[in-house]
Motif scaffolding. Structure first.
Motif, short mmCIF file in Angstrom:
data_model
loop_
_atom_site.label_atom_id
_atom_site.label_comp_id
_atom_site.label_asym_id
_atom_site.label_seq_id
_atom_site.Cartn_x
_atom_site.Cartn_y
_atom_site.Cartn_z
N GLY A 42 0.81 -1.21 0.00
CA GLY A 42 0.00 0.00 0.00
C GLY A 42 0.84 1.26 0.00
N PHE A 43 2.05 1.21 0.59
CA PHE A 43 2.94 2.38 0.55
C PHE A 43 3.28 2.72 -0.91
CE2 PHE A 43 4.75 0.57 4.74
CZ PHE A 43 3.79 1.21 5.48
N ILE A 44 3.50 1.68 -1.71
CA ILE A 44 3.87 1.89 -3.11
C ILE A 44 2.69 2.48 -3.88
CG2 ILE A 44 4.65 0.71 -5.21
CD1 ILE A 44 5.80 -1.45 -3.15
N ARG A 45 1.50 1.94 -3.63
CA ARG A 45 0.30 2.44 -4.29
C ARG A 45 0.06 3.91 -3.92
NH1 ARG A 45 -4.80 -1.42 -4.48
NH2 ARG A 45 -3.57 -2.22 -6.23
N ASP A 46 0.26 4.26 -2.65
CA ASP A 46 0.09 5.65 -2.22
C ASP A 46 1.04 6.57 -2.96
OD1 ASP A 46 -1.85 4.90 -0.41
OD2 ASP A 46 -0.50 4.89 1.32
N ASN A 47 2.33 6.19 -3.02
CA ASN A 47 3.32 7.06 -3.65
C ASN A 47 3.15 7.12 -5.16
OD1 ASN A 47 4.98 8.05 -1.42
ND2 ASN A 47 5.49 5.90 -1.08
N ALA A 48 2.57 6.07 -5.76
CA ALA A 48 2.27 6.13 -7.19
C ALA A 48 1.24 7.22 -7.48
CB ALA A 48 1.75 4.78 -7.67
N SER A 49 0.42 7.53 -6.47
CA SER A 49 -0.56 8.61 -6.61
C SER A 49 0.02 9.96 -6.22
CB SER A 49 -1.78 8.30 -5.75
OG SER A 49 -2.70 9.37 -5.74
N TRP A 50 0.82 9.98 -5.16
CA TRP A 50 1.32 11.25 -4.62
C TRP A 50 2.56 11.76 -5.37
CZ3 TRP A 50 1.20 8.83 0.93
CH2 TRP A 50 -0.13 8.73 1.36
N THR A 51 3.49 10.87 -5.64
CA THR A 51 4.74 11.26 -6.33
C THR A 51 4.98 10.27 -7.47
OG1 THR A 51 6.03 9.98 -4.71
CG2 THR A 51 5.78 12.33 -4.30
N PRO A 52 4.15 10.30 -8.50
CA PRO A 52 4.18 9.24 -9.52
C PRO A 52 5.50 9.08 -10.25
CG PRO A 52 2.84 11.10 -10.22
CD PRO A 52 3.14 11.32 -8.78
N ARG A 53 6.23 10.17 -10.46
CA ARG A 53 7.47 10.08 -11.25
C ARG A 53 8.71 9.88 -10.39
NH1 ARG A 53 4.13 13.56 -13.52
NH2 ARG A 53 4.96 15.35 -12.35
N ALA A 54 8.55 9.91 -9.07
CA ALA A 54 9.71 9.69 -8.20
C ALA A 54 10.20 8.25 -8.33
CB ALA A 54 9.32 9.98 -6.75
N PRO A 55 11.52 8.03 -8.23
CA PRO A 55 12.03 6.66 -8.37
C PRO A 55 11.68 5.80 -7.15
CG PRO A 55 13.81 8.16 -7.82
CD PRO A 55 12.61 9.00 -8.06
N ALA A 56 11.15 4.61 -7.41
CA ALA A 56 10.87 3.64 -6.35
C ALA A 56 11.97 2.61 -6.24
CB ALA A 56 9.54 2.93 -6.61
N VAL A 57 12.57 2.25 -7.38
CA VAL A 57 13.63 1.25 -7.44
C VAL A 57 14.70 1.72 -8.40
CG1 VAL A 57 14.24 -1.14 -8.01
CG2 VAL A 57 12.01 -0.64 -6.96
N ILE A 58 15.95 1.59 -7.98
CA ILE A 58 17.09 1.90 -8.84
C ILE A 58 17.98 0.66 -8.86
CG2 ILE A 58 19.09 3.38 -9.22
CD1 ILE A 58 17.66 5.57 -7.62
N THR A 59 18.28 0.15 -10.05
CA THR A 59 19.20 -0.96 -10.21
C THR A 59 20.33 -0.51 -11.13
OG1 THR A 59 18.29 -1.97 -12.22
CG2 THR A 59 17.16 -2.46 -10.14
N PRO A 60 21.38 -1.32 -11.26
CA PRO A 60 22.44 -0.95 -12.21
C PRO A 60 21.96 -0.86 -13.65
CG PRO A 60 23.23 -2.60 -10.66
CD PRO A 60 21.74 -2.50 -10.46
N TRP A 61 20.74 -1.39 -13.93
CA TRP A 61 20.24 -1.43 -15.30
C TRP A 61 19.09 -0.48 -15.56
CZ3 TRP A 61 21.19 -5.56 -12.10
CH2 TRP A 61 22.35 -6.28 -12.38
N GLY A 62 18.65 0.26 -14.55
CA GLY A 62 17.56 1.19 -14.82
C GLY A 62 16.92 1.75 -13.56
N ARG A 63 16.10 2.78 -13.79
CA ARG A 63 15.30 3.40 -12.73
C ARG A 63 13.82 3.17 -13.03
NH1 ARG A 63 17.86 8.91 -10.48
NH2 ARG A 63 20.08 8.46 -10.76
N TYR A 64 13.06 2.93 -11.95
CA TYR A 64 11.65 2.62 -12.12
C TYR A 64 10.85 3.52 -11.19
CZ TYR A 64 13.90 -1.47 -14.12
OH TYR A 64 14.71 -2.30 -14.86
N SER A 65 9.95 4.30 -11.78
CA SER A 65 9.15 5.23 -10.99
C SER A 65 8.12 4.47 -10.17
CB SER A 65 8.44 6.22 -11.92
OG SER A 65 7.43 5.53 -12.67
#
Length: 472
Positions: free
Chosen positions: A4-27
């Motif tokens: 639910g934390f992820i779902r909340d932030n997808a609404s509040w800060t949709p473009r902020a990065p949630a996961v960063i790996t050596p191969w990419g960033r995922y909002s």
């Protein structure tokens, strides 16, 4: 529930990065949609509430985090891939060893799932006392035991973490210990709860560049990992200010803490906890200069007592065993009533850790009861010798242990890893000048055997030494 934390932030800060790996960033928007996609695919295969414990043995870093959150979205208890007591193992690997039944998610199939049109899943109403995650204990001296975390305990533990070692931090959170560990799992949930990014899939050698380029946040690692990081810092290293380094899993040597504060960040914290009781204490590494072994204070929500051999609380300054009770504590081990009865008694979890309390409430950790060395009646904690050795420049890692010689006399040994070209005689001279140490026999080794959280496997060292002595 933590999805639910992820779902909340997808609404509040949709473009902020949630996961960063050596191969990419995922909002957060992308991450939340991918969680729905994978959760739908798993539900189509019959995975949902009542599926038991599902271990995640996925090598692809981003997909691993998606799967962990997808299980939570389905109300299914997750576990690390090494949990052999799980009911099912979800994996993208071909060469798994024996274990639970396997549900394979191969790369091409995973890619097709992530490319599908997302369909939003409804939010479930879960019993907060149901299991949300299983994490094996660190298992320094025995087979790791399975500790179940209820949804409520995950939430309560996260609140304590955000008030203590994570207070005031967002940015990038890098759980170098791995999301399979208690610290790594807690950091991952904590990051998503405050809208931070989880940096996952990075090696120790990647951390300097991460600290120079990414938004500062928290790096969680063991003392051994911290020493390795310090040994590989490149020339001209300039980390961005305001990083926080949290060291957990074993005692942090004062020399390592001092170097980290000079070369990485002034903000180095000590996190002392256990899988069974979550957070036991948090402290500032700078305090190690005055009090070696200090681990800080116990956050509110738990009560930590120090008891003597008679089971009664001792006075401040006197050594004894740490025991803890409170809302962050589990009630026992899964499927192991004998071990549960041994360690969970009368509403307390008995840690088997030994230490003392200062008058101001801070805790000094001296070691573990089952690690105390008995040298013909002279008893002392191996950490005393290890702290002394780490104060000698050129010592990279070390571990003290006891072993019987051919005459049946128990001797004290110090296995040591040193820098190239190290003068071995210097360590002997250094320790000879250190007060209150026993006679020491030195052994030189390429690497100290440690478990996933950096705790020394002293039995392994003892067996290796005895095998070497028998072989001449």
């Amino acid at each position: 529930m933590f999805d639910g934390f992820i779902r909340d932030n997808a609404s509040w800060t949709p473009r902020a990065p949630a996961v960063i790996t050596p191969w990419g960033r995922y909002s957060y928007t992308t991450f939340d949609a991918d969680i729905d996609r994978v959760a739908r695919a798993l539900a189509d295969r019959g995975i949902g509430p009542g599926a038991g414990v599902v271990a995640v043995a996925i090598a692809q870093p981003y997909l691993q985090l998606v799967a962990i959150a997808a299980l939570a979205r389905l109300g299914v208890c997750g576990a690390p891939g090494r949990d052999y007591g799980a009911d099912l193992r979800l994996t993208d690997l071909d060469d798994l060893d024996a274990g639970p039944p396997v549900l394979r998610l191969f790369p091409d199939e995973a890619a097709a799932i992530l490319a599908a049109e997302p369909r939003r899943l409804p939010q479930l109403e879960l019993d907060p006392e149901d299991l949300g995650q299983v994490i094996p204990s660190s298992g320094t001296t025995r087979t790791p035991r399975r500790v179940g975390l209820s949804w409520r305990r995950i939430e309560v533990g996260n609140y304590a973490n955000l008030r203590s070692y994570a207070a005031g931090k967002a940015g990038t959170w890098a759980p170098v210990t791995g999301v399979e560990s208690m610290l790594g799992f807690s950091m991952t949930v904590g990051a998503w709860s405050v809208g931070a990014a989880v940096a996952w899939g990075f090696r120790i050698g990647d951390i300097p560049l991460l600290m120079e380029q990414l938004e500062p946040g928290i790096i969680g690692m063991t003392p051994r990992q911290l020493r390795e990081l310090l040994s590989i810092l490149p020339a001209g290293f300039q980390p961005r200010p305001d990083w926080r380094v949290c060291a957990a899993g074993s005692l942090l040597p004062a020399a390592s803490a001092r170097e980290a504060r000079l070369r990485l960040t002034p903000d180095v914290r000590i996190v002392y906890g256990s899988t069974e009781a979550s957070l036991l204490a948090v402290g500032h590494a700078a305090d190690l200069e005055e009090h070696p072994g200090i681990v800080g204070r116990t956050p509110s929500g738990s009560i930590l007592e120090i008891v003597g051999e008679d089971g009664r609380p001792v006075r401040d300054g006197e050594p004894g065993e740490f025991r803890i009770t409170g809302e962050r504590m589990s009630q026992g081990y899964l499927g192991d009533p004998e071990a549960s009865a041994e360690r969970f008694r009368d509403g307390w979890f008995h840690t088997r850790d030994v230490g003392r309390r200062l008058p101001d409430g801070r805790l000094i950790l001296e070691g573990r009861m089952d690690e105390r060395l008995d040298l013909g009646g002279f008893k002392f904690m191996p950490q005393e010798l290890e702290q002394a050795a780490f104060a000698c420049a050129g010592v990279v890692d070390c571990a003290a242990f006891a072993a019987e010689d051919a005459e049946g006399i128990t001797r004290c040994w110090l296995a040591t890893v040193s820098e190239p070209g190290f003068d071995r005689g210097r360590l002997a001279q250094h320790l000879a000048a250190w007060p209150d140490l026993p006679e020491i026999h030195l052994a030189w080794i390429d690497a100290i055997p440690r478990n996933a959280m950096g705790k020394i496997e002293r039995d392994v060292l003892r067996e290796r030494l005895l095998a070497a002595l028998r072989g001449g």
